[in-house]
Scaffold this motif. Structure first.
Motif, PDB file in Angstrom:
ATOM      1  N   TYR A 180      -0.839  29.865  42.212  1.00 58.48           N
ATOM      2  CA  TYR A 180      -2.461  29.665  42.172  1.00 58.48           C
ATOM      3  C   TYR A 180      -2.438  27.945  42.107  1.00 58.48           C
ATOM      4  O   TYR A 180      -3.462  27.356  42.757  1.00 58.48           O
ATOM      5  CB  TYR A 180      -2.898  30.129  40.934  1.00 58.48           C
ATOM      6  N   THR A 213      -4.476  25.858  45.019  1.00 62.84           N
ATOM      7  CA  THR A 213      -6.179  25.395  44.739  1.00 62.84           C
ATOM      8  C   THR A 213      -6.082  24.370  43.519  1.00 62.84           C
ATOM      9  O   THR A 213      -5.114  24.491  42.639  1.00 62.84           O
ATOM     10  CB  THR A 213      -6.856  26.722  44.513  1.00 62.84           C
ATOM     11  N   GLU A 214      -7.016  23.757  43.669  1.00 61.95           N
ATOM     12  CA  GLU A 214      -7.393  22.845  42.515  1.00 61.95           C
ATOM     13  C   GLU A 214      -8.254  23.357  41.673  1.00 61.95           C
ATOM     14  O   GLU A 214      -8.717  22.914  40.430  1.00 61.95           O
ATOM     15  CB  GLU A 214      -7.885  21.469  43.067  1.00 61.95           C
ATOM     16  N   ALA A 215      -8.988  24.722  41.903  1.00 58.23           N
ATOM     17  CA  ALA A 215     -10.039  25.220  41.212  1.00 58.23           C
ATOM     18  C   ALA A 215      -9.173  25.732  39.789  1.00 58.23           C
ATOM     19  O   ALA A 215      -8.251  26.064  39.582  1.00 58.23           O
ATOM     20  CB  ALA A 215     -10.366  26.818  41.663  1.00 58.23           C
TER      21      ALA A 215
END
Length: 172
Positions: free
Chosen positions: A110, A114-116
């Motif tokens: 993860y 993503t940068e989320a």
């Protein structure tokens, strides 16, 4: 189900899991009958994080040599992704349970994908999460040279193994 030969080289890390937990476990057991049954963890936790859990399972198979642990990481570590294992005698991280090991693997993916913000239902167990250049590898091939060094064909190896898993599932 997608034909294995049509898998794009730019297959994203984020996406749906196509294979069932039973298909994942059945595939690995064609090579190593004593392999642990981890398919349900990869399917469930992959779904939670929005990660292709079946491809992450292919990565675990690649990293552990079908859970036979022929490298520096040992089965007792529950480290299915070689997190922190840098070669030589550096065995990497250890996790208390199989589920925690899968959770760390998916959290590490993860971080690359993503940068989320990391969803907070589960505690952060990946000890190297904050060391990742967030969002730097949205596809499996983008992991080349990042997850494994030099790893020039690391991502392609995972995608190819996943293709074999898809073929196996269609023949069941």
């Amino acid at each position: 189900m997608q034909d294995a030969s049509s898998l794009p080289e730019n297959l994203t890390i984020l996406g749906p899991t196509l294979l069932s937990p039973e298909q994942l476990d059945a595939f690995v057991r064609t090579v190593h009958p004593g392999a642990p049954k981890l398919g349900s963890y990869y399917s469930h936790l992959g779904g939670y994080y929005g990660i292709r859990g079946d491809v992450a399972y292919a990565q675990a198979i690649h990293e552990t040599d079908y859970f036979r642990y022929t490298g520096v990481v040992r089965s007792s570590q529950n480290n299915y992704a070689g997190i922190g294992a840098t070669g030589g005698e550096v065995r990497g991280a250890s996790f208390e349970t199989a589920e925690q090991g899968v959770l760390a693997h998916l959290q590490h993916l993860y971080a690359y994908a993503t940068e989320a913000p990391l969803p907070d239902h589960y505690p952060l167990v990946d000890p190297r999460f904050d060391l990742v250049n967030r969002g730097s590898a949205p596809t499996w091939v983008d992991l080349n040279g990042k997850w494994a060094v030099p790893g020039d064909t690391y991502g392609q190896s995972i995608v190819n193994l996943y293709g074999r898993m898809l073929q196996f599932a269609t023949q069941e």
